[in-house]
Design a protein around this motif. Structure first.
Motif, PDB file in Angstrom:
ATOM      1  N   ASN A   7      39.279  16.486  18.979  1.00  0.00           N
ATOM      2  CA  ASN A   7      38.030  17.239  18.970  1.00  0.00           C
ATOM      3  C   ASN A   7      38.147  18.437  19.907  1.00  0.00           C
ATOM      4  O   ASN A   7      38.989  18.452  20.806  1.00  0.00           O
ATOM      5  CB  ASN A   7      36.881  16.333  19.424  1.00  0.00           C
ATOM      6  CG  ASN A   7      36.727  15.115  18.527  1.00  0.00           C
ATOM      7  OD1 ASN A   7      36.427  15.231  17.344  1.00  0.00           O
ATOM      8  ND2 ASN A   7      36.950  13.932  19.077  1.00  0.00           N
TER       9      ASN A   7
ATOM     10  N   LYS B 254      45.855  16.443  16.694  1.00  0.00           N
ATOM     11  CA  LYS B 254      44.534  16.413  16.070  1.00  0.00           C
ATOM     12  C   LYS B 254      43.563  15.802  17.063  1.00  0.00           C
ATOM     13  O   LYS B 254      43.740  14.659  17.497  1.00  0.00           O
ATOM     14  CB  LYS B 254      44.552  15.580  14.781  1.00  0.00           C
ATOM     15  CG  LYS B 254      45.256  16.253  13.615  1.00  0.00           C
ATOM     16  CD  LYS B 254      44.487  17.469  13.156  1.00  0.00           C
ATOM     17  CE  LYS B 254      45.156  18.133  11.957  1.00  0.00           C
ATOM     18  NZ  LYS B 254      44.587  19.473  11.685  1.00  0.00           N
TER      19      LYS B 254
ATOM     20  N   LYS C  78      33.459  20.519  18.062  1.00  0.00           N
ATOM     21  CA  LYS C  78      34.088  20.600  16.737  1.00  0.00           C
ATOM     22  C   LYS C  78      34.869  19.310  16.505  1.00  0.00           C
ATOM     23  O   LYS C  78      35.865  19.056  17.182  1.00  0.00           O
ATOM     24  CB  LYS C  78      35.032  21.802  16.660  1.00  0.00           C
ATOM     25  CG  LYS C  78      34.340  23.149  16.686  1.00  0.00           C
ATOM     26  CD  LYS C  78      35.372  24.260  16.532  1.00  0.00           C
ATOM     27  CE  LYS C  78      34.699  25.622  16.423  1.00  0.00           C
ATOM     28  NZ  LYS C  78      35.712  26.704  16.281  1.00  0.00           N
TER      29      LYS C  78
ATOM     30  N   HIS D  36      37.005  16.392  14.115  1.00  0.00           N
ATOM     31  CA  HIS D  36      38.107  16.453  13.156  1.00  0.00           C
ATOM     32  C   HIS D  36      38.058  15.172  12.322  1.00  0.00           C
ATOM     33  O   HIS D  36      37.512  14.158  12.765  1.00  0.00           O
ATOM     34  CB  HIS D  36      39.452  16.601  13.871  1.00  0.00           C
ATOM     35  CG  HIS D  36      39.906  15.384  14.603  1.00  0.00           C
ATOM     36  ND1 HIS D  36      40.822  14.490  14.084  1.00  0.00           N
ATOM     37  CD2 HIS D  36      39.564  14.878  15.822  1.00  0.00           C
ATOM     38  CE1 HIS D  36      41.010  13.504  14.947  1.00  0.00           C
ATOM     39  NE2 HIS D  36      40.271  13.713  16.005  1.00  0.00           N
TER      40      HIS D  36
ATOM     41  N   GLN E 223      31.010  14.582  11.966  1.00  0.00           N
ATOM     42  CA  GLN E 223      30.537  15.858  12.521  1.00  0.00           C
ATOM     43  C   GLN E 223      29.086  15.766  12.981  1.00  0.00           C
ATOM     44  O   GLN E 223      28.704  16.360  13.989  1.00  0.00           O
ATOM     45  CB  GLN E 223      30.719  16.995  11.516  1.00  0.00           C
ATOM     46  CG  GLN E 223      30.436  18.378  12.092  1.00  0.00           C
ATOM     47  CD  GLN E 223      31.282  18.695  13.333  1.00  0.00           C
ATOM     48  OE1 GLN E 223      32.503  18.586  13.329  1.00  0.00           O
ATOM     49  NE2 GLN E 223      30.626  19.069  14.446  1.00  0.00           N
TER      50      GLN E 223
ATOM     51  N   ARG F 265      40.772  18.444  23.000  1.00  0.00           N
ATOM     52  CA  ARG F 265      42.011  19.230  23.103  1.00  0.00           C
ATOM     53  C   ARG F 265      42.287  19.702  24.530  1.00  0.00           C
ATOM     54  O   ARG F 265      43.421  19.655  24.995  1.00  0.00           O
ATOM     55  CB  ARG F 265      41.926  20.437  22.156  1.00  0.00           C
ATOM     56  CG  ARG F 265      43.199  21.253  22.062  1.00  0.00           C
ATOM     57  CD  ARG F 265      43.116  22.235  20.922  1.00  0.00           C
ATOM     58  NE  ARG F 265      42.900  21.560  19.659  1.00  0.00           N
ATOM     59  CZ  ARG F 265      43.874  21.104  18.865  1.00  0.00           C
ATOM     60  NH1 ARG F 265      45.136  21.244  19.237  1.00  0.00           N
ATOM     61  NH2 ARG F 265      43.599  20.511  17.727  1.00  0.00           N
TER      62      ARG F 265
END
Length: 224
Positions: free
Chosen positions: A140, A138, A154, A156, A65, A120
């Protein structure tokens, strides 16, 4: 066709699930640079700049992150906008027959997943209607502010070493053997998937030793 595992396994397990990487595995691009590298370049940075934070992450000096946060700060400083992002997306296309392949796998009852260091919005754009055939994705997420400037990435936890943890979770949810899961990947961040005990297929290899049977059960050097 069925994955040829005879060199490694003494039987051919049924495939309950396929876990795909995305960029370079299910997609192709005319650019020699990765999705993230292209984002850095569009924000006015060099390839060397793009690689600095990856080196810190791989050396375990920053978390995933933190890598995302620092990347976001740099891209925002460079004026990276949603319009730039759409330029990146426009340069990515699915490998041939991808939609038909996903549909055929889904119709025969194979559970499908994507676990990726991509974004995504890119995955949704490239897969289109086929996105609905996947049980889970899954990846980002990138958020942009009201002016279109990048505002947040964000992350993952299922990239790099996390790919094996994701497969562990799939095995637990499906109550199957790890050998009944096939992982398909192409690059450096995919090599940890073998730690899960799943079968592994390397396609369009990039920066990996596809002949290393400790990591890859089989490979397709050029999958168009």
């Amino acid at each position: 066709g069925r994955l040829n595992t005879s060199a490694v396994l003494d039987f051919s397990p049924d495939t309950r699930a396929v876990v795909f990487d995305f960029g370079g595995t299910l997609t192709r691009t005319l650019s020699p640079y990765s999705t993230w590298e292209r984002m850095w370049l569009l924000a006015g940075y060099s390839i060397e700049d793009a690689g600095q934070l990856l080196k810190l992450f791989r050396a375990k000096r920053i978390s995933h992150q933190e890598w995302c946060n620092r990347t976001c700060s740099k891209l925002r400083e460079g004026g990276f906008t949603h319009q730039h992002f759409l330029e990146v997306i426009a340069g990515i296309e699915p490998v041939g027959d991808l939609q038909d392949t996903l549909r055929a796998l889904h119709e025969q009852g194979t559970v499908l997943y994507v676990v990726s260091g991509s974004v995504r919005e890119i995955i949704a754009s490239v897969l289109g209607d086929s996105l609905g055939l996947l049980t889970e994705v899954k990846s980002n997420d990138i958020l942009f502010d009201k002016d279109g400037l990048i505002a947040e990435i964000k992350g993952h936890p299922f990239d790099f070493e996390g790919k094996a943890h994701f497969i562990d979770r799939v095995v637990a949810e499906l109550k199957c053997s790890p050998l009944e899961v096939l992982f398909v990947g192409n690059s450096l961040n995919d090599t940890w998937a073998s730690n899960s005990g799943a079968r592994t297929l390397c396609v369009n290899p990039a920066f990996v030793d596809f002949g290393n049977t400790h990591i890859w059960n089989d490979y397709i050097k050029e999958m168009k």
